[in-house]
Scaffold this motif. Structure first.
Motif, short mmCIF file in Angstrom:
data_model
loop_
_atom_site.label_atom_id
_atom_site.label_comp_id
_atom_site.label_asym_id
_atom_site.label_seq_id
_atom_site.Cartn_x
_atom_site.Cartn_y
_atom_site.Cartn_z
N PRO A 2 0.81 -1.22 0.00
CA PRO A 2 0.00 0.00 0.00
C PRO A 2 0.84 1.27 0.00
O PRO A 2 1.97 1.29 0.51
N ALA A 3 0.28 2.32 -0.56
CA ALA A 3 0.93 3.63 -0.52
C ALA A 3 0.96 4.13 0.92
O ALA A 3 0.08 3.83 1.72
N VAL A 4 1.99 4.88 1.24
CA VAL A 4 2.15 5.45 2.57
C VAL A 4 1.93 6.96 2.48
O VAL A 4 2.49 7.62 1.59
N GLN A 5 1.11 7.49 3.37
CA GLN A 5 0.93 8.94 3.43
C GLN A 5 1.87 9.48 4.50
O GLN A 5 1.86 9.05 5.64
N GLY A 6 2.70 10.42 4.12
CA GLY A 6 3.63 10.99 5.09
C GLY A 6 4.29 12.23 4.54
O GLY A 6 4.33 12.47 3.33
N ASP A 7 4.84 13.03 5.44
CA ASP A 7 5.46 14.30 5.06
C ASP A 7 6.98 14.22 5.02
O ASP A 7 7.64 15.18 4.64
N ILE A 8 7.54 13.09 5.46
CA ILE A 8 9.00 12.98 5.51
C ILE A 8 9.48 12.23 4.28
O ILE A 8 9.20 11.03 4.12
N PRO A 9 10.20 12.91 3.37
CA PRO A 9 10.69 12.23 2.16
C PRO A 9 11.97 11.45 2.43
O PRO A 9 12.80 11.85 3.23
N VAL A 10 12.09 10.33 1.76
CA VAL A 10 13.28 9.49 1.87
C VAL A 10 13.76 9.18 0.45
O VAL A 10 12.97 8.79 -0.40
N THR A 11 15.06 9.38 0.21
CA THR A 11 15.63 9.11 -1.11
C THR A 11 16.51 7.87 -1.04
O THR A 11 17.39 7.76 -0.17
N VAL A 12 16.25 6.92 -1.93
CA VAL A 12 17.02 5.68 -1.99
C VAL A 12 17.48 5.47 -3.44
O VAL A 12 16.94 6.08 -4.37
N THR A 13 18.44 4.59 -3.60
CA THR A 13 18.92 4.25 -4.93
C THR A 13 18.64 2.78 -5.18
O THR A 13 19.07 1.91 -4.41
N ILE A 14 17.89 2.49 -6.24
CA ILE A 14 17.51 1.13 -6.57
C ILE A 14 18.00 0.82 -7.98
O ILE A 14 17.59 1.48 -8.94
N ASP A 15 18.91 -0.12 -8.07
CA ASP A 15 19.50 -0.49 -9.36
C ASP A 15 20.03 0.74 -10.11
O ASP A 15 19.85 0.89 -11.32
N GLY A 16 20.64 1.62 -9.33
CA GLY A 16 21.26 2.80 -9.92
C GLY A 16 20.32 3.96 -10.16
O GLY A 16 20.75 5.03 -10.59
#
Length: 952
Positions: A12-26
């Protein structure tokens, strides 16, 4: 659109105000904190293999296909259960992962039939896709040894098969039943190799289990284990059209999946704002009536109701009908004609019918089925708040802390919203039920009402006044809200009224039969429990004090400050798919579109200028007044679009007498319904699958209805949508309408209706839906009403004194009858009775308490006589403690019962909404149908005769 599966992001989608940046397969992707790695990968274009994951279910982590590698983390975690973290670096495709995934897939395939080419899910199977995704080319374990390949198929459900030989025990069906539907009908039985899906106890199959056939399990299944029988028979669809369901007021959005002109299946649309990808048995499966053999597809006419019907061309039918209408108008005047709009048709179609009556017939004798259901809602909420509609969107319930359900049965009548409500209750919201009957929400798996106020039918106002007494006298009112938002003098008068000792729970207990301590506790909970939301249904409105009860509910909400934000509000659960819309479209005899009174000269001038006619300033006749006037001889002709007033309206004897007295009754419908028995013209209608337009659901949400197939009511694809039928009749009368598409009708509605000013088909197509008012002050619509102030200015408290109904029990009729609906059937059953839904409810039954049954020698299954002072019928009994002693209950879905032959003419004091919920009756054993039923069946058989064409 073509046929492409709906996107599934895995969790499910998450509702939130805190952004998180990740790297997936570049690839870098930014998502809200708490999002799973699987969903993040999908959002940036990746596709991690999965079988147990679906984005409408909580992460489960059992299939072990979605393993990933995360830099700095040991092992290979499941991506569905692993949340993202800032700076995380994820790899979804490595040699190690490829080997692990192929090994897992080999185990699945080693116990799975290899019949892909002949399987009904071929090329539409997640297991097949996942095997290709992981590059499976061989199964090292072979196919010998113990397996489940010989398990027999359970075909008991009329709409889908359960083939356990293809089950991979992913638990998605079980979890969908629990998390989405909330029924808990399915479970995983056994452990290890013996694990299998079970529908209840050992002897149960799907049909005999607690399964409600909502289709959530079928939609969740990644293989052909659970599959629609229509798919097995017809094959994979080739195209899909998104449209809106034509059953209850929830307004679910579906993908109609087609093969040529053949509907293969209806799949709930994940982006549907009202249903969020869920459905019920009616919307998901009960669409077969569109091609039922009973459907009439040719216009028919006759001179008298004892004659057989004669099939004619559209031109002859319309010319004949227009000539008859014009002749009656010339002889008896414009007020001798009237019409009834349909709450099953679109906004555009309802608008044209009321325009035809006003501009063509020349009177305001137009009404709609809301007269017999939610007209008190319109009166009560307009009086107190300033607008005739509910205050919240459906999603608002997920922010409620206390939910009060009054005179409604959401799990049967509005099941998709009922499931949403159950989800909120399982999260911790508290529930108050006010209903004489023990509905499922009072006690069902993982849901239990904190208070069930099992009131005496007809005492709604007394119960609500007693609750108000507790709130005011114990100092629980929200004085700040009242001072800011409500009329202070009116509140003071109301507070003095409810504070009177005669309105205490203790004094009124003798009237309501609700224990005073229980009522006080419920009132305190609603006033102090946080966000309090009220949802009510026909058990509120269909009373002699229906309008008073709606206003009493509004009083409670204002007194506690439960208006104008998420999680609160006053919410009528509308019964039919477009009953809100039909009211919005000016279907009442005293109002034009947007609930503006016909007597207002400025409003009338606006329509007169646009339509090029003069409008009568006097309100017209309501439906029951039409029957009265017909019997008296002053009302002569009626156009009925998509309503069966003989079966649905009260006191059937009086309805029949009124129709029989008319010179011309025009029925515009799909089937020769009960009203057609008394008709002179039959104009065949189109189903929701065969038309374009809009519906407005119970939360004021306007949604497009898109044509899926061509109308069947004409030769060689020349059928007419219902708006075209009304336009053709108008033009036969000389009105000169020239609409080319319902979008043009909506443009006229928006031009003339301030609350619809920003609505257009183009915008709805782009945005999905809009909730009125959509105007300059609310350009994006209004999910929540009255946020900064009431539409009328200050909220109006109205004194609602309890006045006992004139319908009294006594020695002759000692029991009280109340009526309602059941999950598998809809309204008068014209559609659902012509589907396989009859397997669950093939006849109306009378629920009676064991004590009352024992006193009368009645057992479950016995044929009983149900009699009131106006009529009698017979039906079978069901002995149950769901009803209280002294109360009996039945549904009105089957014409063979004609339950409304016993309901009376008593009605709401303000709106004439019938008092269906309180009828004094007697019940006793019977040995056959009543005389009325026998005579009615014979008359119906005669009336439905169709003249045979002469042989060539």
């Amino acid at each position: 659109m073509g046929y492409e599966p709906q996107a599934d992001f895995g969790t499910p989608a998450v509702q939130g105000d805190i952004p998180v940046t990740v790297t997936i397969d570049g690839r870098a992707v930014t998502v809200p904190a708490g999002t799973s790695v699987m969903r993040a990968a999908a959002e940036c274009g990746g596709a991690i293999p999965k079988l147990c994951a679906s984005d409408n279910l909580a992460a489960f982590g059992s299939c072990r296909l979605c393993l990933v590698e995360v830099e700095g983390m040991r092992g290979t975690p499941a991506s569905c259960t692993t949340p993202v973290a800032e700076g995380m670096v994820v790899h979804t495709q490595t040699p190690r992962l490829e080997k692990l995934r192929r090994g897992v897939m080999e185990l699945y395939i080693s116990d799975h039939p290899l019949d892909c080419l002949t399987c009904s899910a071929n090329n539409d199977c997640e297991l097949q896709d996942a095997a290709a995704q992981v590059g499976l080319r061989d199964v090292r374990y072979g196919y010998g040894g113990d397996n489940h390949l010989g398990e027999p198929t359970d075909g008991s459900n009329p709409y889908f098969d359960f083939d356990p030989s293809k089950c991979i025990a992913c638990s998605r069906c079980v979890r969908a039943c629990e998390e989405v539907q909330g029924t808990y009908a399915l479970t995983i039985e056994g452990r290890g190799f013996a694990s299998k899906v079970s529908a209840g106890q050992a002897p149960d199959d799907f049909l005999s289990s607690e399964c409600v056939s909502c289709g959530a399990c079928v939609q969740a299944c990644p293989t052909a284990t659970l599959n629609e029988k229509s798919v097995v028979a017809l094959g994979k669809p080739e195209r899909a059209v998104v449209t809106t369901c034509a059953y209850c007021g929830v307004g679910c959005t579906f993908r109609a999946e087609m093969k040529g002109e053949q509907l293969v299946r209806m799949v709930p649309w994940q982006d549907g704002k009202a249903n969020h990808g869920h459905s019920c048995v009616k919307g998901r499966f009960a669409w077969g009536y569109a091609h039922h053999q009973d459907r009439v597809v040719s216009p028919m006419i006759r001179e008298a109701i004892d004659q057989p019907w004669r099939e004619v061309s559209w031109d002859e039918a319309l010319r004949h009908t227009a000539d008859r209408l014009n002749a009656i108008k010339a002889r008896h005047g414009a007020r001798a004609l009237g019409g009834i709009t349909s709450s099953r048709c679109t906004n555009e179609e309802a608008y044209l019918v009321q325009k035809l009556v006003r501009a063509g017939f020349g009177s305001n004798n137009v009404d709609t089925c809301a007269r017999v259901c939610h007209s008190p809602t319109g009166y009560g909420l307009k009086t107190t708040f300033g607008t005739s509609a509910g205050t919240q969107d459906f999603d608002s319930v997920m922010d409620a802390d206390v939910i009060m359900v009054i005179g409604a049965n959401p799990t049967d009548a509005h099941p998709v919203f009922g499931s949403m409500m159950k989800r909120r209750l399982k999260q911790g919201a508290r529930l108050i039920v006010i209903d004489p009957r023990r509905i499922d929400l009072v006690r069902s798996p993982h849901v239990r009402a904190e208070h069930h106020l099992a009131l005496q039918p007809g005492t709604n106002v007394a119960v609500l006044t007693a609750m108000a007494h507790v709130i005011v006298t114990e100092g629980l009112a929200d004085e700040a809200f009242i001072a800011e938002r409500c009329d202070a003098d009116e509140y003071a008068d109301w507070a003095r009224f409810v504070s009177d000792a005669r309105h205490s729970p203790e004094v009124l207990e003798a009237v309501t039969r609700v224990p005073a301590a229980e009522l006080r506790a419920a009132a305190r909970l609603y006033a102090t429990g946080g966000n309090g939301a009220i949802y009510y249904g026909l058990g509120v409105t269909e009373h002699s004090q229906g309008s008073s009860t709606v206003m009493a509910i509004a009083n409670l909400a204002m007194a506690t400050g439960n208006i104008g934000r998420r999680g609160v509000g006053v919410n009528p659960l509308r019964g039919q798919n477009n009953v809100q819309g039909s009211c919005d479209m000016g279907s009442f005899p005293h109002e034009l579109t947007g609930y503006r009174h016909i007597s207002d000269a400025a409003t009338r001038a606006l329509f007169e200028a646009d339509w090029g006619v003069r409008l009568d300033a006097e309100p017209g006749l309501r439906i029951p007044n039409m029957f009265d006037a017909a019997v008296e001889g002053s009302f002569r002709a009626l156009y009925v679009q998509g309503e069966d007033i003989v079966q649905s309206d009260p006191n059937t004897h009086h309805v029949v007498a009124g129709l029989s007295a008319m010179e011309l009754v025009i029925v515009h419908d799909l089937f020769l319904n009960e009203t057609a028995n008394y008709a002179h013209v039959f104009l065949p209608g189109s189903t929701f699958l065969e038309k374009n337009g809009t519906f407005t659901n119970a939360e004021r949400r306007i949604q497009l209805v898109r044509k899926v197939m061509e109308p069947a009511n004409g030769p060689n694809g020349q059928g007419l949508e219902d708006w075209e039928v009304t336009q053709a009749l108008a033009n036969a009368m000389g009105l000169g309408w020239d609409y080319a598409h319902p979008a043009e009708i909506m443009a006229e509605i928006a031009r003339l209706t301030p609350t619809f000013a920003g609505v257009s088909h183009e915008r709805l197509d782009r945005e999905g839906s809009l909730q009125w008012p959509v105007d300059a002050a609310h350009p994006d619509g209004s999910p929540i009403m009255h946020m900064d102030g009431f539409v009328r200015g200050k909220g109006k408290f109205v004194i609602t004194d309890y006045v006992p109904t004139d319908e009294k029990t006594g020695p002759r009729f000692p029991l009280l009858l109340t009526t309602g609906r059941i999950l598998s059937q809809y309204n008068v059953g014209a559609q659902t009775r012509r589907t396989a839904n009859v397997v669950w409810h093939e006849e109306d039954v009378l629920e009676i308490h064991p004590t009352d049954a024992e006193n009368r020698g009645i057992a479950t299954g016995d044929l009983v006589r149900l009699a009131s002072r106006v009529g009698e019928t017979t039906l079978r009994a069901a002995v149950t403690d769901r009803v209280a002693p002294g109360v009996v209950y039945t549904t009105f879905h089957h014409p063979a019962t004609q339950a409304n032959v016993v309901t009376t003419e008593f009605s709401d004091w303000a709106t004439n909404c019938p008092e269906y919920k309180v009828t004094a009756v007697q019940v006793g054993l019977s040995n056959g149908p009543s005389a009325w039923q026998q005579d009615y069946a014979a008359q119906g058989a005669r009336s439905r005769r169709i003249e045979a064409e002469p042989a060539e």
